[in-house]
Motif scaffolding. Sequence first.
Motif, PDB file in Angstrom:
ATOM      1  N   HIS A   1       0.830  -1.205   0.000  1.00 10.23           N
ATOM      2  CA  HIS A   1       0.000   0.000   0.000  1.00 10.23           C
ATOM      3  C   HIS A   1       0.869   1.261   0.000  1.00 10.23           C
ATOM      4  N   ARG A   2       2.131   1.117  -0.372  1.00  9.73           N
ATOM      5  CA  ARG A   2       3.014   2.275  -0.324  1.00  9.73           C
ATOM      6  C   ARG A   2       2.554   3.392  -1.249  1.00  9.73           C
ATOM      7  N   SER A   3       1.946   3.064  -2.361  1.00  9.25           N
ATOM      8  CA  SER A   3       1.502   4.107  -3.286  1.00  9.25           C
ATOM      9  C   SER A   3       0.273   4.857  -2.771  1.00  9.25           C
ATOM     10  N   VAL A   4      -0.549   4.173  -1.949  1.00  9.69           N
ATOM     11  CA  VAL A   4      -1.730   4.808  -1.345  1.00  9.69           C
ATOM     12  C   VAL A   4      -1.752   4.412   0.136  1.00  9.69           C
ATOM     13  N   PRO A   5      -0.919   5.037   0.953  1.00 11.15           N
ATOM     14  CA  PRO A   5      -0.787   4.589   2.344  1.00 11.15           C
ATOM     15  C   PRO A   5      -1.994   4.922   3.218  1.00 11.15           C
ATOM     16  N   ARG A   6      -2.789   5.920   2.814  1.00  6.87           N
ATOM     17  CA  ARG A   6      -3.912   6.335   3.648  1.00  6.87           C
ATOM     18  C   ARG A   6      -5.228   6.088   2.922  1.00  6.87           C
ATOM     19  N   LEU A   7      -6.190   5.518   3.629  1.00  8.85           N
ATOM     20  CA  LEU A   7      -7.512   5.345   3.048  1.00  8.85           C
ATOM     21  C   LEU A   7      -8.116   6.721   2.781  1.00  8.85           C
ATOM     22  N   PRO A   8      -8.519   7.001   1.549  1.00  9.11           N
ATOM     23  CA  PRO A   8      -9.061   8.331   1.235  1.00  9.11           C
ATOM     24  C   PRO A   8     -10.230   8.730   2.124  1.00  9.11           C
ATOM     25  N   ARG A   9     -11.112   7.778   2.451  1.00 10.27           N
ATOM     26  CA  ARG A   9     -12.273   8.113   3.283  1.00 10.27           C
ATOM     27  C   ARG A   9     -11.851   8.487   4.700  1.00 10.27           C
ATOM     28  N   LEU A  10     -10.865   7.784   5.246  1.00  8.64           N
ATOM     29  CA  LEU A  10     -10.393   8.123   6.578  1.00  8.64           C
ATOM     30  C   LEU A  10      -9.631   9.443   6.556  1.00  8.64           C
ATOM     31  N   GLU A  11      -8.874   9.663   5.507  1.00  5.06           N
ATOM     32  CA  GLU A  11      -8.151  10.929   5.392  1.00  5.06           C
ATOM     33  C   GLU A  11      -9.118  12.103   5.373  1.00  5.06           C
ATOM     34  N   GLU A  12     -10.228  11.972   4.647  1.00  7.44           N
ATOM     35  CA  GLU A  12     -11.215  13.049   4.591  1.00  7.44           C
ATOM     36  C   GLU A  12     -11.886  13.234   5.943  1.00  7.44           C
ATOM     37  N   THR A  13     -12.175  12.127   6.628  1.00  9.12           N
ATOM     38  CA  THR A  13     -12.760  12.208   7.968  1.00  9.12           C
ATOM     39  C   THR A  13     -11.825  12.932   8.924  1.00  9.12           C
ATOM     40  N   VAL A  14     -10.532  12.631   8.837  1.00 11.35           N
ATOM     41  CA  VAL A  14      -9.546  13.281   9.696  1.00 11.35           C
ATOM     42  C   VAL A  14      -9.471  14.770   9.406  1.00 11.35           C
ATOM     43  N   ARG A  15      -9.510  15.144   8.135  1.00  9.79           N
ATOM     44  CA  ARG A  15      -9.477  16.574   7.798  1.00  9.79           C
ATOM     45  C   ARG A  15     -10.651  17.315   8.435  1.00  9.79           C
ATOM     46  N   GLU A  16     -11.826  16.709   8.368  1.00 10.49           N
ATOM     47  CA  GLU A  16     -13.012  17.333   8.957  1.00 10.49           C
ATOM     48  C   GLU A  16     -12.889  17.406  10.479  1.00 10.49           C
ATOM     49  N   TRP A  17     -12.366  16.327  11.066  1.00  8.44           N
ATOM     50  CA  TRP A  17     -12.171  16.260  12.516  1.00  8.44           C
ATOM     51  C   TRP A  17     -11.247  17.374  12.992  1.00  8.44           C
ATOM     52  N   LEU A  18     -10.141  17.576  12.298  1.00  7.57           N
ATOM     53  CA  LEU A  18      -9.175  18.602  12.672  1.00  7.57           C
ATOM     54  C   LEU A  18      -9.715  20.002  12.415  1.00  7.57           C
ATOM     55  N   ALA A  19     -10.295  20.207  11.242  1.00  9.01           N
ATOM     56  CA  ALA A  19     -10.785  21.529  10.875  1.00  9.01           C
ATOM     57  C   ALA A  19     -11.866  22.020  11.822  1.00  9.01           C
ATOM     58  N   ALA A  20     -12.666  21.099  12.366  1.00  5.52           N
ATOM     59  CA  ALA A  20     -13.722  21.490  13.292  1.00  5.52           C
ATOM     60  C   ALA A  20     -13.163  22.159  14.548  1.00  5.52           C
ATOM     61  N   ASP A  21     -11.900  21.872  14.887  1.00  8.07           N
ATOM     62  CA  ASP A  21     -11.249  22.487  16.041  1.00  8.07           C
ATOM     63  C   ASP A  21     -10.283  23.601  15.644  1.00  8.07           C
ATOM     64  N   GLY A  22     -10.337  24.017  14.385  1.00  3.82           N
ATOM     65  CA  GLY A  22      -9.495  25.117  13.950  1.00  3.82           C
ATOM     66  C   GLY A  22      -8.070  24.766  13.612  1.00  3.82           C
ATOM     67  N   VAL A  23      -7.781  23.469  13.449  1.00  2.00           N
ATOM     68  CA  VAL A  23      -6.428  23.040  13.084  1.00  2.00           C
ATOM     69  C   VAL A  23      -6.310  23.035  11.560  1.00  2.00           C
ATOM     70  N   PRO A  24      -5.336  23.727  10.978  1.00  3.40           N
ATOM     71  CA  PRO A  24      -5.164  23.700   9.515  1.00  3.40           C
ATOM     72  C   PRO A  24      -4.947  22.265   9.038  1.00  3.40           C
ATOM     73  N   ALA A  25      -5.772  21.812   8.099  1.00  3.76           N
ATOM     74  CA  ALA A  25      -5.745  20.405   7.710  1.00  3.76           C
ATOM     75  C   ALA A  25      -5.376  20.208   6.251  1.00  3.76           C
ATOM     76  N   GLY A  26      -4.555  21.105   5.710  1.00  3.72           N
ATOM     77  CA  GLY A  26      -4.155  20.966   4.318  1.00  3.72           C
ATOM     78  C   GLY A  26      -3.235  19.785   4.071  1.00  3.72           C
ATOM     79  N   HIS A  27      -2.420  19.437   5.065  1.00  6.61           N
ATOM     80  CA  HIS A  27      -1.496  18.312   4.943  1.00  6.61           C
ATOM     81  C   HIS A  27      -1.701  17.396   6.141  1.00  6.61           C
ATOM     82  N   VAL A  28      -2.078  16.142   5.900  1.00  8.51           N
ATOM     83  CA  VAL A  28      -2.284  15.192   6.992  1.00  8.51           C
ATOM     84  C   VAL A  28      -1.543  13.901   6.690  1.00  8.51           C
TER      85      VAL A  28
END
Length: 439
Positions: free
Chosen positions: A121-148
């Motif tokens: 899974h080296r070419s796609v190490p992060r599940l896209p759906r989980l990555e998007e969930t994490v971005r929303e989780w972080l952004a809700a608390d004001g954490v810049p989530a451009g790079h995760v």
Amino acid sequence: MAIRYGITGGTAKAISASVERAVTEGALEPGAALPPVRRLADDLGVSPGTVATAYKELRQRGIVVTRGRGGTVVAEGPGVASRRPPKVPEGLRDLAGGHPDPALLPELVPPVRLSPGSRSHRSVPRLPRLEETVREWLAADGVPAGHVTFAHGALDMIGRLLSVELRPGDAVAVEDPGYHHLLDLVTALGLRTVAVTVDDEGMRPEALRAALREGVRAVVCVPRAQNPYGGCFSAARRDALARVLREAPDVLVIENDFATEIAGAPLHSVTGAGLARWAHVRTVTKFLGTDLRWAAAACDATTLARHDGRLLLTSGWVSHLLQETVLGLMGDAATSALVGRAREAYARRRRTLVDELGRHGIAAHGASGMNVWVPVRDESAVVNGLRSYGWWVAAGARFRIGSAPGVRITTSALPTSDGARLARDFAAVLGESQATYGG
């Protein structure tokens, strides 16, 4: 007094290995003095420079420290022997572990669909759906989530970030008192710890500025549920710390928001304050399950590239089975409700103990999280005294660098009905300690 253990070796590497082996096996305990350089050189038939090189390597790895005229001694928390807590004696209520209440954790059910076959899974190490969930989780608390990015737990993330940014001998600013496994990790990486005192609002700005003046190259801080003190950043403290950190743009700032959903306090993160180098780390072990060794981080682009480059060379990726499990739990309504109940219960249990101790005139700190820190004069007397009443709490020594003594009490599994009894017993122990030791 110098040790009697027979150090061996004809090279610097062999000598340092002999000392390390003795520390690991317990033949050399913390505080034990090593022979002076010239004496050991004469005993081993090597040059003083060879012994000096061995001692230097041991210092860089945190196994020994030099105390000027006091000579070289084994460190109090040597990098090869983590400050693990003692085993809980049988029959005692364990309030020392720092763990969540098992009754408030969801049942872990592996995903139905497993990864097919043997593939990378080296070419796609992060599940896209989980990555998007994490971005929303972080952004809700004001954490810049451009790079995760993801890692195998918070300490795995922090250790990798420090190892790619710093070199042995570099200094890291850490909280004092602070999380003992982090203190050991920094030492094991061959880095120096520079203590930053904390209060109920987290790191103290003036202490952080002093650490930066000492040339630290990284800062590790906890914005809420600080372990063991329980502090949490207020908006004013966050702003004050950000002003100090902006004076050192080359310093990497790592914010460890390990308790997130059950911290019992809002997040006031420094990561959105215009810092050049930063990472905000989150994990789920405290509210979804301790076996979920997964962490996410938002960070600046340079930090992301360096972290992921090192991850690619080691484990390559975080298990997609693990990612699927985390994703399923984070999107489950019943789990969210359980986490909400846990957050309320932990806050109620923590506040109850702090209030009950206060009724006995005992100052305690626990503004957020699952632990309460109680300053005491004699840690051993209090730990042993409470043991006689059936309680087992953590002595503060393994959390401290230079701060005053105290004990940590984990309140996550302490029902509010037991808070008053523990406080009465604590007051009784302090009274007994004063009568015995004069304070």
